[in-house]
Design a protein around this motif. Structure first.
Motif, mmCIF file in Angstrom:
data_model
loop_
_atom_site.group_PDB
_atom_site.id
_atom_site.type_symbol
_atom_site.label_atom_id
_atom_site.label_comp_id
_atom_site.label_asym_id
_atom_site.label_seq_id
_atom_site.Cartn_x
_atom_site.Cartn_y
_atom_site.Cartn_z
ATOM 1 N N GLY A 1 7.682 6.473 10.488
ATOM 2 C CA GLY A 1 6.824 6.112 9.360
ATOM 3 C C GLY A 1 7.584 5.439 8.241
ATOM 4 N N ARG A 2 8.531 4.604 8.608
ATOM 5 C CA ARG A 2 9.360 3.926 7.606
ATOM 6 C C ARG A 2 8.500 3.126 6.637
ATOM 7 N NH1 ARG A 2 13.400 2.140 12.172
ATOM 8 N NH2 ARG A 2 14.764 3.970 12.230
ATOM 9 N N GLY A 3 8.858 3.227 5.365
ATOM 10 C CA GLY A 3 8.093 2.536 4.340
ATOM 11 C C GLY A 3 7.025 3.406 3.706
ATOM 12 N N MET B 1 0.844 -1.190 0.000
ATOM 13 C CA MET B 1 0.000 0.000 0.000
ATOM 14 C C MET B 1 0.882 1.244 0.000
ATOM 15 S SD MET B 1 -2.957 1.143 2.729
ATOM 16 C CE MET B 1 -4.040 -0.219 2.367
ATOM 17 N N ARG B 2 0.573 2.164 -0.889
ATOM 18 C CA ARG B 2 1.332 3.412 -0.973
ATOM 19 C C ARG B 2 0.661 4.443 -0.066
ATOM 20 N NH1 ARG B 2 0.479 4.481 -7.048
ATOM 21 N NH2 ARG B 2 -1.557 3.737 -6.319
ATOM 22 N N ILE B 3 1.338 4.753 1.030
ATOM 23 C CA ILE B 3 0.767 5.647 2.044
ATOM 24 C C ILE B 3 1.564 6.944 2.084
ATOM 25 C CG2 ILE B 3 0.282 5.936 4.515
ATOM 26 C CD1 ILE B 3 0.008 2.902 4.697
ATOM 27 N N LEU B 4 0.851 8.063 2.112
ATOM 28 C CA LEU B 4 1.467 9.375 2.239
ATOM 29 C C LEU B 4 1.163 9.929 3.624
ATOM 30 C CD1 LEU B 4 2.986 11.743 0.856
ATOM 31 C CD2 LEU B 4 0.733 12.675 0.254
ATOM 32 N N LEU B 5 2.209 10.260 4.361
ATOM 33 C CA LEU B 5 2.069 10.847 5.692
ATOM 34 C C LEU B 5 2.241 12.360 5.591
ATOM 35 C CD1 LEU B 5 4.320 8.342 7.696
ATOM 36 C CD2 LEU B 5 1.864 8.195 7.283
ATOM 37 N N VAL B 6 1.280 13.103 6.089
ATOM 38 C CA VAL B 6 1.338 14.557 6.065
ATOM 39 C C VAL B 6 1.787 15.053 7.429
ATOM 40 C CG1 VAL B 6 0.008 16.684 5.775
ATOM 41 C CG2 VAL B 6 -0.494 14.693 4.345
ATOM 42 N N THR B 7 2.721 16.006 7.448
ATOM 43 C CA THR B 7 3.199 16.551 8.715
ATOM 44 C C THR B 7 3.681 17.978 8.518
ATOM 45 O OG1 THR B 7 4.611 16.137 10.629
ATOM 46 C CG2 THR B 7 5.584 15.754 8.455
ATOM 47 N N GLY B 8 4.155 18.591 9.616
ATOM 48 C CA GLY B 8 4.744 19.922 9.562
ATOM 49 C C GLY B 8 6.255 19.838 9.634
ATOM 50 N N ARG B 9 6.897 21.005 9.573
ATOM 51 C CA ARG B 9 8.375 21.014 9.508
ATOM 52 C C ARG B 9 9.010 20.472 10.783
ATOM 53 N NH1 ARG B 9 7.640 26.131 6.538
ATOM 54 N NH2 ARG B 9 7.662 27.218 8.548
ATOM 55 N N LEU B 10 8.489 20.854 11.947
ATOM 56 C CA LEU B 10 9.131 20.462 13.200
ATOM 57 C C LEU B 10 9.068 18.956 13.447
ATOM 58 C CD1 LEU B 10 8.030 23.356 15.609
ATOM 59 C CD2 LEU B 10 10.262 23.012 14.549
ATOM 60 N N ALA B 11 7.981 18.330 13.045
ATOM 61 C CA ALA B 11 7.812 16.891 13.312
ATOM 62 C C ALA B 11 8.392 16.010 12.214
ATOM 63 C CB ALA B 11 6.334 16.580 13.498
ATOM 64 N N GLU B 12 8.910 16.625 11.141
ATOM 65 C CA GLU B 12 9.373 15.835 10.003
ATOM 66 C C GLU B 12 10.376 14.736 10.374
ATOM 67 O OE1 GLU B 12 11.865 16.273 5.793
ATOM 68 O OE2 GLU B 12 11.453 18.051 7.024
ATOM 69 N N PRO B 13 11.414 15.039 11.169
ATOM 70 C CA PRO B 13 12.382 13.974 11.491
ATOM 71 C C PRO B 13 11.743 12.770 12.180
ATOM 72 C CG PRO B 13 13.251 16.129 12.108
ATOM 73 C CD PRO B 13 11.807 16.335 11.774
ATOM 74 N N LEU B 14 10.811 13.047 13.112
ATOM 75 C CA LEU B 14 10.166 11.948 13.832
ATOM 76 C C LEU B 14 9.236 11.156 12.917
ATOM 77 C CD1 LEU B 14 9.254 13.686 17.222
ATOM 78 C CD2 LEU B 14 11.112 12.091 16.775
ATOM 79 N N VAL B 15 8.514 11.848 12.047
ATOM 80 C CA VAL B 15 7.591 11.165 11.143
ATOM 81 C C VAL B 15 8.359 10.267 10.178
ATOM 82 C CG1 VAL B 15 5.888 11.487 9.306
ATOM 83 C CG2 VAL B 15 5.805 12.916 11.360
ATOM 84 N N ARG B 16 9.492 10.745 9.704
ATOM 85 C CA ARG B 16 10.324 9.918 8.800
ATOM 86 C C ARG B 16 10.890 8.710 9.559
ATOM 87 N NH1 ARG B 16 10.836 12.032 3.920
ATOM 88 N NH2 ARG B 16 10.630 14.286 3.630
ATOM 89 N N LYS B 17 11.245 8.929 10.828
ATOM 90 C CA LYS B 17 11.821 7.843 11.626
ATOM 91 C C LYS B 17 10.789 6.745 11.903
ATOM 92 C CE LYS B 17 13.826 6.943 16.208
ATOM 93 N NZ LYS B 17 14.271 7.565 17.485
#
Length: 509
Positions: free
Chosen positions: A19-21, A1-17
């Motif tokens: 939200g792997r995949g 499944m191709r999932i897109l996670l939406v976030t803001g600038r400050l939370a980007e590092p955590l979301v990438r960490k």
């Protein structure tokens, strides 16, 4: 499944960490909670996102409004994820398992609702009339009043109203309603040791009648060592506690009784676990011979420093008597240790599960035990599952399950904070809590100017600023105190203005 996670600038590092995949879209805002579904649509369109690009869009759980707008505008199913990035793995795993997310409710709230619904489903199965009729044919199930208890039913909580004769009927009713709302199943009327209060017993039907009018048809248990009181209460209560060798022959009844391994008149109580078990087994056989119908043994759960030996007694008894319905009084264990009750109640709920103790007696006498009935109920609900972990609900009140260090890159100059002398103002405020609300009285000298009552600090401070001119420093002070008062309400603690709620236990060397 191709999932897109939406976030803001400050939370980007955590979301990438976490939200792997998944792919991550970083909106041009600092804080993701400032986003709205309409803004997200605008940013995604500007980035050229098309319906065929992704199978699903997850927006932060803190975003206000429905994700339906995003789905309608972009043609991609959109749902709310978790409030915090470190819960993303649980959300993504739930999606793999086919869990249905919501467009309006954050995923972490959904997980809790789903888990609590499973609890209710388990309980509701045991409320079915045919289920009850079938279960009551087994020796380890029976009725206390109209409430089925035993191995085929959830654990039942008896909440004791201590020294009930000292209270008015209204006070007893209010306490009973509070306990029942907290999760109690049976209201225990605690009498006063060394006294005889026969007239008070006639109040019990009145109390039960008012409770029924309020929608609570709960059984009532009666806790006394006084034979005259117990005999008089036979017509008014459904369960009788503290039957022992000293009064066994005088109190034969077909109603359920709790049998304890003592002789109160002789001051006898076997401390050796095996001796306690054997003594209680002999008492049980005698009780059956006398004509008692439903006997609930209680090995007596002692507080520390004798907790281990009493647990041993329960374990030995359970091994020798696998079909007996047991009761344990957990309140004393909680009351007689100066530690937060929530963790202790969780462990005691686990003990009840392991030893198949069907009924638990507790109370809330001291301030440190406020909320014990609710804590015990939550703990017992957790024990309905194989492992009381990762359920979607918990008993983590002051501690956190996941810890994440959040730091931001510092690009500005750094200065040390300095406290300045406070200038006294002619308006001052007295803050206290009462009846579940925060009260603020505005004074000028000895004159009271206005009293503001509310539950939310923001609403109270806005109302204060609407009526009074105060300095920014004064407003900051009030905001801090109001948040402290709200925290005290949430934790059932007392609040005194300018007094810290918590000790420095964790920050002291």
């Amino acid at each position: 499944m191709r999932i897109l996670l939406v976030t803001g600038r400050l939370a980007e590092p955590l979301v990438r960490k976490y939200g792997r995949g998944c792919e991550v879209f970083v909106a041009p805002v600092s804080v993701a909670a400032f986003l709205t579904p309409t803004l997200i649509v605008r940013y995604l369109r500007k980035a050229g996102i098309k319906s065929e690009d992704y199978d699903l869009i997850l927006i932060p759980g803190l975003v206000r409004g429905s994700a339906q707008i995003i789905e309608d505008e972009l043609g991609i199913p959109a749902f709310k994820g978790s409030r915090y990035a470190f819960d993303l793995p649980q959300v993504l795993e739930a999606l793999k398992q086919g869990f249905r997310l919501s467009r309006e409710i954050p995923a972490d709230d959904l997980f809790q609702k789903d888990a609590l619904k499973k609890v209710e489903d388990i309980k509701n199965r045991t409320k079915n009339k045919r289920y009850i009729e079938k279960a009551l044919k087994k020796p380890y199930n029976f009725l206390v009043g109209n409430l089925p208890v035993g191995f085929d039913f959830p654990h039942r909580i008896l909440a004791e109203i201590v020294h009930a004769p000292k209270l008015s009927p209204d006070e007893i009713i209010n306490k009973a309603v509070y306990y029942l709302k907290s999760g109690a199943d049976i209201i225990d009327i605690g009498m006063i040791s060394g006294e005889t209060n026969l007239d008070f017993i006639e109040v019990i039907p009145e109390v039960r009648g008012v409770l029924r009018e309020k929608g609570y048809d709960a059984p009532v248990s009666f806790d006394s060592l006084n034979t005259k009181e117990i005999v008089k209460a036979f017509n008014y209560a459904d369960l009788f506690l503290s039957i022992d060798e000293s009064n066994l022959s005088e109190l034969v009844t077909e109603k359920p009784v709790v049998l304890i391994p003592t002789n109160q008149k002789k001051g006898f109580f076997p401390t050796n676990p095996l001796g306690r078990v054997e003594f209680l087994e002999r008492l049980k056989e005698k009780a059956l011979d006398l004509g008692y119908k439903h006997i609930i043994p209680d090995l007596i759960l002692e507080p520390i420093p004798h907790l281990a030996r009493s647990i041993t007694a329960f374990r030995l008894y359970r091994e020798r008597n696998p079909e007996d319905v047991l009761l344990a009084g957990v309140g004393n264990v909680v009351e007689l240790i100066d530690a937060d009750s929530v963790g202790i109640n969780a462990v005691l709920a686990g003990l009840a599960k392991e030893l198949k103790i069907s009924l638990l007696l507790t109370t809330e006498v001291s301030p440190k035990c406020r909320g014990s009935v609710k804590e015990l109920r939550r703990g017992l609900n957790m024990m309905l599952f194989n492992m009381p972990k990762d359920l979607g609900f918990d008993l983590l009140i002051l501690k956190e399950k996941r810890s994440e260090k959040v730091e931001y890159e510092v690009k500005s100059s750094i200065i040390e904070a300095r406290e300045k002398k406070v200038r006294l103002e002619n308006i001052y405020f007295r803050i206290f809590i009462k009846e579940g609300k925060i009260w603020v009285i505005a004074h000028r000298g000895t004159e009271q100017l206005l009293t503001i009552v509310g539950e939310e600090p923001n609403a109270i401070i806005d109302t204060i600023l609407e009526h009074f001119q105060i300095s920014p420093r004064h407003a900051f002070y009030l905001g801090r105190e109001l948040e402290r008062a709200k925290t005290a309400l949430k934790l059932k603690r007392s609040y005194v203005q300018e007094v810290e709620l918590f000790s420095d236990f964790y920050i002291k060397d």
